[in-house]
Enzyme design. Structure first.
Site, PDB file in Angstrom:
ATOM      1  N   LYS A  53     -25.770  30.793 -44.744  1.00 25.48           N
ATOM      2  CA  LYS A  53     -24.545  30.357 -44.047  1.00 25.48           C
ATOM      3  C   LYS A  53     -23.851  29.254 -44.853  1.00 25.48           C
ATOM      4  O   LYS A  53     -22.633  29.275 -45.040  1.00 25.48           O
ATOM      5  CB  LYS A  53     -24.884  29.863 -42.630  1.00 25.48           C
ATOM      6  N   GLN A  97     -29.031  25.975 -35.441  1.00 26.64           N
ATOM      7  CA  GLN A  97     -29.759  27.224 -35.627  1.00 26.64           C
ATOM      8  C   GLN A  97     -30.832  27.382 -34.546  1.00 26.64           C
ATOM      9  O   GLN A  97     -31.594  26.456 -34.270  1.00 26.64           O
ATOM     10  CB  GLN A  97     -30.390  27.254 -37.039  1.00 26.64           C
ATOM     11  N   ASP A 120     -20.544  29.335 -32.543  1.00 26.87           N
ATOM     12  CA  ASP A 120     -21.535  30.376 -32.232  1.00 26.87           C
ATOM     13  C   ASP A 120     -21.166  31.125 -30.948  1.00 26.87           C
ATOM     14  O   ASP A 120     -21.729  32.181 -30.665  1.00 26.87           O
ATOM     15  CB  ASP A 120     -22.912  29.723 -32.016  1.00 26.87           C
TER      16      ASP A 120
HETATM   17  N1  GUN Z   1     -30.539  32.506 -34.499  1.00 29.35           N
HETATM   18  C1  GUN Z   1     -30.422  33.837 -34.652  1.00 29.35           C
HETATM   19  N2  GUN Z   1     -29.121  34.206 -34.692  1.00 29.35           N
HETATM   20  C2  GUN Z   1     -28.402  33.077 -34.552  1.00 29.35           C
HETATM   21  C3  GUN Z   1     -26.998  32.822 -34.526  1.00 29.35           C
HETATM   22  O1  GUN Z   1     -26.146  33.719 -34.607  1.00 29.35           O
HETATM   23  N3  GUN Z   1     -26.657  31.512 -34.376  1.00 29.35           N
HETATM   24  C4  GUN Z   1     -27.582  30.510 -34.244  1.00 29.35           C
HETATM   25  N4  GUN Z   1     -27.146  29.269 -34.084  1.00 29.35           N
HETATM   26  N5  GUN Z   1     -28.888  30.732 -34.263  1.00 29.35           N
HETATM   27  C5  GUN Z   1     -29.292  32.005 -34.418  1.00 29.35           C
END
Ligand code: GUN
Length: 295
Positions: A53, A97, A120
């Site tokens: 990311k 995350q 998100d």
């Molecule tokens: N863990 C798995 N997928 C995601 C996501 O799309 N965003 C976040 N913040 N954590 C995750």
């Protein structure tokens, strides 16, 4: 029939090019979109997602404020960092995350993120807006799935979509997005989960299957109608001594067998994965535009 492969890398690259141009145009106005990234702990899969990311942000000109915190970080410390980012005008999006370590209340953290920076789309306010069809940040993986279907020319209107998995991150939101009364949606949706009786009965009815169970081989060839579209959201590590790192990535679908029956299928890796990150960039750029009064 051998299915057409939906190339997530290519679709993601196309969208990233569009976003790169938007970021360049914003820079002309001295606006640099910023993403605050927080990872708590050392989970290897989470570390690799977060690194990807951060790298993707830098590639298109988004500033990323990277924060790696130790696994014993307290909930209070994490809330404090979220609050700082909420107040920081350089930060347009906040990404914590998931999953978080067990001693941290995930719901409390998601609730603490400013809904206007919730790239998100996990804040209950934004989940509610999505559900009633109001414009808001859409969660990245489900939004990526919808974009892939649209950009591959798959008709969802009136189609029967069967989603396997009821997580808050993928299953519930993707089901919700596809049943909205709007272009690129209008599907009839069945949401299956671990307590579903006779999963195959449901998947065999599907025009479109979205596999998001988190288990390899959840969807096998016998469970798929001829010509169905199969989207595989799974990312599972399975041991593989022939690989240097000792494992390989597989999805939730038995790809080799299912591709002989489906009309379209996404591979793992190279399918939904690159789309998740791309929609995060999309949300961050849009958040920066909104913060600066640009539509
Ligand atoms: N863990 C798995 N997928 C995601 C996501 O799309 N965003 C976040 N913040 N954590 C995750």
């Amino acid at each position: 029939m051998s299915a057409k492969i939906i190339d997530g890398k290519k679709i993601a690259a196309d969208i990233r090019e569009e976003l790169k141009a938007e970021v360049a145009a914003l820079k002309e106005q001295n606006i640099i979109p910023g993403l605050g990234v927080i990872l708590v702990g050392e989970d290897p899969a989470s570390q690799s997602y977060v690194s990807a990311k951060e790298k993707a942000c830098k590639n298109i000109g988004i500033f990323s404020d990277d924060n790696r915190l130790s696994a014993d970080t307290s909930e209070e410390e994490l809330l404090k960092l979220v609050d700082q980012m909420n107040k920081d005008p350089k930060i347009n999006g906040i990404l914590v995350q998931l999953p978080l370590p067990k001693h941290i209340n995930e719901a409390a953290i998601l609730l603490a993120i400013d809904p206007d920076k919730d790239v998100d789309g996990f804040h209950p306010m934004n989940v509610g807006k999505m559900m009633v069809g109001e414009e808001t940040f859409l969660p990245c993986t489900p939004h990526g799935v919808v974009q892939m279907l649209q950009r591959s020319g798959v008709e969802t209107s009136g189609a029967h979509v069967v989603v396997v998995g009821r997580s808050n991150i993928v299953g519930k939101p993707v089901a919700n997005m596809l049943l909205q009364k709007k272009d690129g949606a209008n599907a009839t949706v069945t949401l299956c989960h671990t307590r579903t009786k006779d999963l195959s009965y449901h998947t065999r009815q599907a025009d479109i299957i979205i596999a998001a169970s988190g288990w390899p081989n959840t969807v096998t060839a016998e469970m798929v109608k001829d010509g169905a579209v199969v989207i595989d959201v799974g990312v599972n590590r399975v041991e593989d001594a022939s690989r240097e790192r000792g494992y390989r990535l597989v999805g939730d679908v038995d790809f080799d067998a299912v591709k002989e029956k489906a009309s379209f299928i996404t591979p793992v890796p190279g399918g939904v994965g690159p789309m998740t990150i791309t929609m995060l960039l999309f949300n961050t750029v849009n958040s920066a535009k909104r913060a600066n009064g640009i539509n």
